[in-house]
Motif scaffolding. Structure first.
Motif, short mmCIF file in Angstrom:
data_model
loop_
_atom_site.label_atom_id
_atom_site.label_comp_id
_atom_site.label_asym_id
_atom_site.label_seq_id
_atom_site.Cartn_x
_atom_site.Cartn_y
_atom_site.Cartn_z
N UNK A 17 0.82 -1.22 0.00
CA UNK A 17 0.00 0.00 0.00
C UNK A 17 0.85 1.26 0.00
N UNK A 56 10.56 3.87 5.10
CA UNK A 56 9.50 3.74 6.10
C UNK A 56 9.66 2.46 6.90
N UNK A 82 0.86 3.73 -3.76
CA UNK A 82 0.25 4.55 -2.73
C UNK A 82 -0.81 5.49 -3.29
N UNK A 86 -5.55 -7.21 6.06
CA UNK A 86 -5.54 -6.10 7.02
C UNK A 86 -4.45 -6.40 8.05
N UNK A 87 -3.97 -5.36 8.72
CA UNK A 87 -2.95 -5.60 9.75
C UNK A 87 -3.65 -5.92 11.07
N UNK A 146 -3.99 -3.66 14.42
CA UNK A 146 -4.38 -2.26 14.33
C UNK A 146 -5.89 -2.15 14.14
N UNK A 167 -6.92 2.84 11.94
CA UNK A 167 -5.48 2.82 11.65
C UNK A 167 -5.18 2.03 10.38
N UNK A 179 -3.49 3.77 6.98
CA UNK A 179 -2.08 3.44 6.77
C UNK A 179 -1.47 4.01 5.47
N UNK A 180 -2.18 3.93 4.34
CA UNK A 180 -1.59 4.51 3.12
C UNK A 180 -1.29 6.01 3.28
N UNK A 194 -0.29 7.43 5.99
CA UNK A 194 0.96 7.56 6.74
C UNK A 194 2.12 7.64 5.76
N UNK A 195 2.09 6.73 4.77
CA UNK A 195 3.18 6.68 3.81
C UNK A 195 3.10 7.80 2.79
N UNK A 255 -5.33 12.49 8.90
CA UNK A 255 -5.50 11.07 8.58
C UNK A 255 -6.76 10.52 9.22
N UNK A 277 -9.54 1.11 2.48
CA UNK A 277 -8.11 1.39 2.50
C UNK A 277 -7.59 1.64 1.08
#
Ligand SMILES: Nc1ncnc2c1ncn2[C@@H]1O[C@H](COP(=O)(O)OP(=O)(O)OP(=O)(O)O)[C@@H](O)[C@H]1O
Ligand SMILES: [Mg+2]
Lengths: 406, 236
Positions: free
Chosen positions: A320, A326, B85, B97-98, B101, B105, B109-110, B112-113, B121, B157
């Protein structure tokens, strides 16, 4: 690097508490050991320094009798070659600022019902200068006391406390070997000598008094040794040479004859002692650092496991849009967090441990700011160093392979 | 219409212990902006391999893949990450999914990056969760919601950075019929209302019918490519 990344690292750490704790324990022990060991090292060093300072500075000591004579040391008891006059003559040398001829013996001191056995030293007033020893109350005895061999005494702090308690000692009369002596002064506290003796457990009388009235002497005017203070630390060698020359001349020694005296450079000896303790504390710190290293390896190990376990998660993050940095930062932060928190706890444990060592083993410790700072730096370094390889491994994962990882 | 994807003579080989395996054997396809493409084909025909290449998750062996006119072979690892991204939203069969989290969250997440700050966010994540009807579950963990809901989160997401292209590899593969239909309705809306280009792999003709164009893979090649309404209902 943002707050949320720190939070992220914190959460990852919390995900496997026992494992994180055990890994941290490695750092805690490592840092704790470094702090305790360097505290002991620094404490010992400080103590040695203190003893050295208490000895007096630029100190040379001239002993009667030669050090060796065909392998046999001629004891100073037998050969009484040094005299008070030698001391006075040496004082005239340019490189020497003061000399103190010294004879001593043990005797019992009595004040009312209290009594105390100690080493009584007979010397001249310059002794106080040579030893850098302040009088706390009263006065030192005078040259006139030496000339007149009067019965006066200057007491060390320990004796003053043991004979008089809280009472004022100066002006009182004590008995030494059943003769009355007037206490004219009490010395300030000096603490332990290098060999661990209590330097304050002493009584000082004029040398003439000691020789004629206290101990008697087979050879009138001869002394066991002479303490000499050189003008500065730069002229120590010169002073040694000049003294030797003068003494040989005064003792009328022939060219081929050996010295009938021995000169020791106490300052040099003290420096050696200082070097030794320095080496010792360095070695202690080095040994402790090994445990820090082991702690670091523990971090690396657990980070590698963590990267493998979370390969899929890393794959998702890369899929993603996470860039290499990172992922790198994420895992580095985790390693750093473990090592820095471990270090914080380690500092607490180390400081506590050092204080316990001081309390229960009566070893003097000195917790230095620098040891704490160095621990922090090293712990951070360890975190980065040992965290880098696993973090890079994570950052270099191929997205599709990481995602397929089961 | 602008060409989002242009693929010419694409091949993909895998190295295995048994030697080179040729999975994609010369694929040519062009997908324009706003298209809704369904990919079908037997198991092992190379659909997932193809999707992974489209998603810049895997590299081509030969041939070229232009994404928005840019040859992906010339892009660095970090540039590809940026494409994943900003330009592509990928939806997986297994949700991906993580686990530790919460949904907010996960969805955020994308961002964040992408370098967005935490407050922004959160607002955006809640907004996008709401658009898939899951705003009340924001603080839940993925394992506390159903599979259909998890796939919605995964779609949310994929959408959060407003991508031009959504790639979905069997997004309904783990879901029941009703939930599948809901998910497909979501994709249709995204395609029709937002004009997002969608490429989707499925085994079910009913699912494929939501798309406007159907591509059939057989043994690493495109065997058929045409509008959905012309295709006969295949036997399941
Ligand atoms: N990493 C890999 N290494 C070796 N071979 C692979 C690898 N990934 C896929 N393959 C092979 O490539 C072929 C195509 O796989 P792919 O996953 O693209 O099929 P698919 O069309 O998605 O099938 P399905 O409908 O079952 O998902 C299969 O024969 C598979 O064995
Ligand atoms: Mg597949």
């Amino acid at each position: 690097m943002s707050l949320s990344m720190l939070f992220e690292a914190w959460r990852a750490m919390g995900a496997n508490r026992l494992r994180t704790f055990l890994t941290m324990l490695g750092m805690v022990i490592g840092v704790g050991a470094v702090i305790v060991m360097s505290a002991i090292g620094a404490g010992t060093q400080a103590k040695v320094k203190e003893s050295i300072a208490s000895m007096g500075s630029n100190l040379l000591i001239v002993l009667a009798g030669s050090m060796t004579s065909g392998g046999v040391r001629l004891g100073s008891g037998g050969v009484q070659t040094l005299t008070i006059a030698d001391a006075s003559a040496m004082e005239e040398l340019e490189s020497i600022s003061a000399t103190a001829p010294t004879s001593s013996g043990s005797a019992q001191l009595i004040y009312q019902s209290a009594n105390w056995s100690t080493q009584v030293t007979g010397t001249t007033p310059s002794y106080f200068q040579v030893r850098d020893w302040e009088i706390e109350s009263g006065y030192p005895f005078m040259d006139s006391d030496v000339r007149g061999a009067t019965r006066v005494v200057v007491l060390g702090k320990t004796i003053a406390q043991n004979l008089f308690g809280d009472e004022e000692a100066v002006g009182k009369t004590i008995r030494i070997k059943n003769s009355p002596y007037l206490v004219v002064g009490v010395l300030s506290k000096k603490g332990q000598s290098l060999d661990g003796r209590d330097q304050d457990d002493t009584a000082i009388v004029p040398i003439t008094t000691a020789q004629t009235k206290l101990f008697g002497s087979q050879f009138k005017g001869s002394v066991r040794f002479i303490m000499v203070e050189a003008v500065s630390d730069k002229v120590m060698d010169k002073a040694e040479q000049e003294m030797a020359q003068l003494l040989r001349q005064r003792h009328k020694l022939r060219e081929s004859a050996e010295d009938d005296f021995t000169i020791r450079n106490l300052t040099a000896l003290a420096n050696t002692a200082e070097e030794t303790t320095k080496a010792m504390s360095l070695m202690l710190a080095a040994i402790a650092s090994i445990s820090l290293l082991v702690g670091g390896i523990g971090i690396m190990n657990i980070m590698l496991v963590s990267v493998t376990e979370r390969t899929r998660e890393i794959g998702i993050r890369i899929a993603i849009g996470a860039k290499q940095r990172h992922i790198l930062v994420q895992f580095l932060l985790e390693a750093l967090m473990i090592s820095i928190i471990g270090c914080l706890i380690g500092v607490c444990v180390g400081v506590g441990g050092a204080l316990l060592v001081q309390k229960f083993f009566s070893i003097s410790v000195a917790i230095t700011q620098s040891s704490i700072m160095v621990s922090f730096l090293v712990a951070t370094g360890v975190g980065v160093f040992f965290g880098f390889y696993p973090a890079r491994k994570a950052a270099n994962l191929e997205p599709i392979e990481a995602l397929r990882y089961q | 219409m602008e060409e989002v994807i242009k693929i010419t003579n694409l091949t993909k080989n895998y190295h295995t212990d048994a030697g080179e395996v040729c999975v994609l054997k010369g694929v040519d396809i062009t997908i324009k902006a706003g298209e809704f493409v369904a990919i079908m084909g037997p198991s092992g025909s190379g659909k997932s391999t193809f999707m992974n290449i489209l998603g810049c998750l895997d590299k081509v062996t030969s041939g070229s893949y232009l994404l928005g006119g840019q040859n992906t072979a010339n892009l660095s690892r970090d540039e590809l990450a940026e494409l994943r991204n900003h330009v592509i939203g990928f939806v997986f069969q297994g949700f991906n999914l993580i686990p530790r989290q919460n949904l907010i969250d996960n969805v955020a997440l994308p961002l964040v990056y992408a370098g967005m700050n935490a407050a922004a966010r959160k607002i955006r994540a809640k907004e996008i969760l709401k658009s898939v009807g899951l705003e009340v579950f924001g603080t839940y963990l993925p394992n506390q919601i159903s599979g259909g809901q998890q796939q919605r989160v995964a779609i949310a997401r994929a959408l959060i950075n407003r991508p031009k292209l959504i790639l979905a590899d069997e997004p309904t593969g783990n879901l029941d019929t009703k939930t599948s239909q809901e998910i497909m309705q979501l994709f249709c809306d995204l395609n029709e209302k937002e004009g997002i280009t969608i490429v989707l792999v499925t085994h079910e003709p009913d699912i494929a019918r939501y798309a406007k164009r159907l591509v059939n893979f057989v043994d690493g090649k495109i065997q058929h490519d045409g509008p959905t309404h012309l295709v006969e209902k295949e036997p399941a």
